[in-house]
Design a protein around this motif. Structure first.
Motif, PDB file in Angstrom:
ATOM      1  N   LEU A   1      10.467 -31.399 -31.867  1.00 22.03           N
ATOM      2  CA  LEU A   1      11.345 -32.439 -32.412  1.00 22.03           C
ATOM      3  C   LEU A   1      11.335 -32.413 -33.936  1.00 22.03           C
ATOM      4  O   LEU A   1      12.385 -32.499 -34.576  1.00 22.03           O
ATOM      5  N   LYS A   2      10.147 -32.282 -34.515  1.00 19.67           N
ATOM      6  CA  LYS A   2      10.019 -32.235 -35.973  1.00 19.67           C
ATOM      7  C   LYS A   2      10.770 -31.023 -36.524  1.00 19.67           C
ATOM      8  O   LYS A   2      11.486 -31.131 -37.519  1.00 19.67           O
ATOM      9  N   ARG A   3      10.629 -29.880 -35.867  1.00 19.04           N
ATOM     10  CA  ARG A   3      11.310 -28.666 -36.310  1.00 19.04           C
ATOM     11  C   ARG A   3      12.833 -28.825 -36.215  1.00 19.04           C
ATOM     12  O   ARG A   3      13.563 -28.414 -37.109  1.00 19.04           O
ATOM     13  N   GLN A   4      13.311 -29.450 -35.154  1.00 18.85           N
ATOM     14  CA  GLN A   4      14.746 -29.675 -35.004  1.00 18.85           C
ATOM     15  C   GLN A   4      15.276 -30.577 -36.120  1.00 18.85           C
ATOM     16  O   GLN A   4      16.342 -30.329 -36.681  1.00 18.85           O
ATOM     17  N   LYS A   5      14.526 -31.632 -36.445  1.00 20.76           N
ATOM     18  CA  LYS A   5      14.943 -32.531 -37.517  1.00 20.76           C
ATOM     19  C   LYS A   5      15.003 -31.794 -38.856  1.00 20.76           C
ATOM     20  O   LYS A   5      15.928 -31.991 -39.638  1.00 20.76           O
ATOM     21  N   GLU A   6      14.008 -30.927 -39.102  1.00 20.04           N
ATOM     22  CA  GLU A   6      13.995 -30.158 -40.347  1.00 20.04           C
ATOM     23  C   GLU A   6      15.190 -29.212 -40.407  1.00 20.04           C
ATOM     24  O   GLU A   6      15.820 -29.061 -41.458  1.00 20.04           O
ATOM     25  N   ASN A   7      15.522 -28.585 -39.286  1.00 21.70           N
ATOM     26  CA  ASN A   7      16.663 -27.674 -39.243  1.00 21.70           C
ATOM     27  C   ASN A   7      17.971 -28.419 -39.474  1.00 21.70           C
ATOM     28  O   ASN A   7      18.869 -27.921 -40.153  1.00 21.70           O
ATOM     29  N   ILE A   8      18.080 -29.613 -38.916  1.00 18.36           N
ATOM     30  CA  ILE A   8      19.288 -30.416 -39.121  1.00 18.36           C
ATOM     31  C   ILE A   8      19.441 -30.780 -40.593  1.00 18.36           C
ATOM     32  O   ILE A   8      20.522 -30.666 -41.166  1.00 18.36           O
ATOM     33  N   LYS A   9      18.334 -31.213 -41.224  1.00 18.30           N
ATOM     34  CA  LYS A   9      18.390 -31.555 -42.651  1.00 18.30           C
ATOM     35  C   LYS A   9      18.795 -30.340 -43.479  1.00 18.30           C
ATOM     36  O   LYS A   9      19.593 -30.449 -44.415  1.00 18.30           O
ATOM     37  N   LYS A  10      18.246 -29.186 -43.141  1.00 20.00           N
ATOM     38  CA  LYS A  10      18.550 -27.957 -43.868  1.00 20.00           C
ATOM     39  C   LYS A  10      20.033 -27.610 -43.723  1.00 20.00           C
ATOM     40  O   LYS A  10      20.693 -27.269 -44.707  1.00 20.00           O
ATOM     41  N   ARG A  11      20.562 -27.692 -42.502  1.00 14.50           N
ATOM     42  CA  ARG A  11      21.973 -27.382 -42.279  1.00 14.50           C
ATOM     43  C   ARG A  11      22.888 -28.364 -43.010  1.00 14.50           C
ATOM     44  O   ARG A  11      23.915 -27.975 -43.561  1.00 14.50           O
ATOM     45  N   ARG A  12      22.512 -29.639 -43.017  1.00 12.49           N
ATOM     46  CA  ARG A  12      23.312 -30.640 -43.735  1.00 12.49           C
ATOM     47  C   ARG A  12      23.374 -30.323 -45.227  1.00 12.49           C
ATOM     48  O   ARG A  12      24.426 -30.420 -45.855  1.00 12.49           O
ATOM     49  N   LYS A  13      22.227 -29.950 -45.785  1.00 17.16           N
ATOM     50  CA  LYS A  13      22.163 -29.617 -47.205  1.00 17.16           C
ATOM     51  C   LYS A  13      23.027 -28.393 -47.499  1.00 17.16           C
ATOM     52  O   LYS A  13      23.793 -28.380 -48.466  1.00 17.16           O
ATOM     53  N   GLU A  14      22.917 -27.361 -46.649  1.00 18.02           N
ATOM     54  CA  GLU A  14      23.723 -26.151 -46.838  1.00 18.02           C
ATOM     55  C   GLU A  14      25.214 -26.457 -46.721  1.00 18.02           C
ATOM     56  O   GLU A  14      26.022 -25.951 -47.504  1.00 18.02           O
ATOM     57  N   ASN A  15      25.574 -27.283 -45.744  1.00 18.54           N
ATOM     58  CA  ASN A  15      26.981 -27.653 -45.568  1.00 18.54           C
ATOM     59  C   ASN A  15      27.510 -28.430 -46.758  1.00 18.54           C
ATOM     60  O   ASN A  15      28.644 -28.219 -47.206  1.00 18.54           O
ATOM     61  N   LYS A  16      26.688 -29.347 -47.279  1.00 18.84           N
ATOM     62  CA  LYS A  16      27.093 -30.133 -48.431  1.00 18.84           C
ATOM     63  C   LYS A  16      27.333 -29.227 -49.639  1.00 18.84           C
ATOM     64  O   LYS A  16      28.341 -29.365 -50.346  1.00 18.84           O
ATOM     65  N   GLU A  17      26.427 -28.268 -49.856  1.00 20.80           N
ATOM     66  CA  GLU A  17      26.581 -27.331 -50.968  1.00 20.80           C
ATOM     67  C   GLU A  17      27.833 -26.478 -50.800  1.00 20.80           C
ATOM     68  O   GLU A  17      28.572 -26.246 -51.758  1.00 20.80           O
ATOM     69  N   ARG A  18      28.093 -26.034 -49.580  1.00 24.41           N
ATOM     70  CA  ARG A  18      29.274 -25.211 -49.306  1.00 24.41           C
ATOM     71  C   ARG A  18      30.558 -26.013 -49.537  1.00 24.41           C
ATOM     72  O   ARG A  18      31.517 -25.513 -50.132  1.00 24.41           O
ATOM     73  N   ILE A  19      30.563 -27.259 -49.109  1.00 21.37           N
ATOM     74  CA  ILE A  19      31.739 -28.113 -49.300  1.00 21.37           C
ATOM     75  C   ILE A  19      31.981 -28.353 -50.789  1.00 21.37           C
ATOM     76  O   ILE A  19      33.124 -28.268 -51.260  1.00 21.37           O
ATOM     77  N   LEU A  20      30.925 -28.640 -51.545  1.00 19.60           N
ATOM     78  CA  LEU A  20      31.077 -28.860 -52.988  1.00 19.60           C
ATOM     79  C   LEU A  20      31.600 -27.607 -53.684  1.00 19.60           C
ATOM     80  O   LEU A  20      32.432 -27.688 -54.595  1.00 19.60           O
ATOM     81  N   LYS A  21      31.130 -26.447 -53.240  1.00 22.60           N
ATOM     82  CA  LYS A  21      31.602 -25.187 -53.816  1.00 22.60           C
ATOM     83  C   LYS A  21      33.086 -24.991 -53.501  1.00 22.60           C
ATOM     84  O   LYS A  21      33.862 -24.569 -54.352  1.00 22.60           O
ATOM     85  N   ASN A  22      33.482 -25.319 -52.269  1.00 19.97           N
ATOM     86  CA  ASN A  22      34.892 -25.197 -51.892  1.00 19.97           C
ATOM     87  C   ASN A  22      35.766 -26.168 -52.683  1.00 19.97           C
ATOM     88  O   ASN A  22      36.890 -25.835 -53.050  1.00 19.97           O
ATOM     89  N   VAL A  23      35.268 -27.364 -52.936  1.00 21.34           N
ATOM     90  CA  VAL A  23      36.019 -28.348 -53.714  1.00 21.34           C
ATOM     91  C   VAL A  23      36.249 -27.822 -55.118  1.00 21.34           C
ATOM     92  O   VAL A  23      37.358 -27.937 -55.659  1.00 21.34           O
ATOM     93  N   GLU A  24      35.224 -27.225 -55.700  1.00 23.37           N
ATOM     94  CA  GLU A  24      35.367 -26.655 -57.044  1.00 23.37           C
ATOM     95  C   GLU A  24      36.401 -25.542 -57.048  1.00 23.37           C
ATOM     96  O   GLU A  24      37.223 -25.438 -57.958  1.00 23.37           O
ATOM     97  N   THR A  25      36.388 -24.704 -56.026  1.00 25.54           N
ATOM     98  CA  THR A  25      37.332 -23.601 -55.942  1.00 25.54           C
ATOM     99  C   THR A  25      38.754 -24.122 -55.778  1.00 25.54           C
ATOM    100  O   THR A  25      39.691 -23.619 -56.412  1.00 25.54           O
ATOM    101  N   ILE A  26      38.942 -25.132 -54.986  1.00 20.34           N
ATOM    102  CA  ILE A  26      40.275 -25.689 -54.751  1.00 20.34           C
ATOM    103  C   ILE A  26      40.813 -26.359 -56.020  1.00 20.34           C
ATOM    104  O   ILE A  26      41.998 -26.250 -56.315  1.00 20.34           O
ATOM    105  N   ASN A  27      39.971 -27.014 -56.773  1.00 20.04           N
ATOM    106  CA  ASN A  27      40.411 -27.717 -57.980  1.00 20.04           C
ATOM    107  C   ASN A  27      40.826 -26.766 -59.102  1.00 20.04           C
ATOM    108  O   ASN A  27      41.515 -27.168 -59.999  1.00 20.04           O
ATOM    109  N   TYR A  28      40.436 -25.498 -59.060  1.00 17.18           N
ATOM    110  CA  TYR A  28      40.817 -24.562 -60.127  1.00 17.18           C
ATOM    111  C   TYR A  28      42.079 -23.889 -59.826  1.00 17.18           C
ATOM    112  O   TYR A  28      42.873 -23.691 -59.249  1.00 17.18           O
TER     113      TYR A  28
END
Length: 102
Positions: free
Chosen positions: A75-102
């Motif tokens: 359970l602890k490992r699953q929670k850590e993986n979820i947090k990691k994926r959320r962080k990666e997704n957030k970074e990817r979305i922010l990068k895409n937003v920057e690309t779209i705005n240019y």
């Protein structure tokens, strides 16, 4: 403890803490003899009580504690993986937003 022994404990725990070794074999898709050998090994380790006459394998207190620790670890490992994926997704979305705005 081997991986197959851990899987056997998981199968027993999911079925109200006792199960016939033949049903364990079916669940794990192994031979009945191999399931019997695993149950005997778990009995020697103190994780289960194995009634060889009836073929019933039941969890002991030590077995239940081991299962609980393993499930909590998973359970602890699953929670850590979820947090990691959320962080990666957030970074990817922010990068895409920057690309779209240019």
């Amino acid at each position: 403890m081997t991986g197959m022994e851990q899987e056997t404990l998981d199968v027993i725990a999911k079925s109200d803490d006792s199960l016939h070794y033949y049903l364990i074999a079916q669940e794990l898709r192994i031979s009945a003899h191999y399931a019997w050998v695993i149950c005997k090994g778990l009995e020697r380790g103190g994780y289960v009580d194995f009634d060889t006459f009836k073929g019933i394998c039941s969890l002991t207190k030590k077995g239940k504690e081991t299962i609980e620790k393993n499930w909590l670890f998973k359970l602890k490992r699953q929670k850590e993986n979820i947090k990691k994926r959320r962080k990666e997704n957030k970074e990817r979305i922010l990068k895409n937003v920057e690309t779209i705005n240019y």
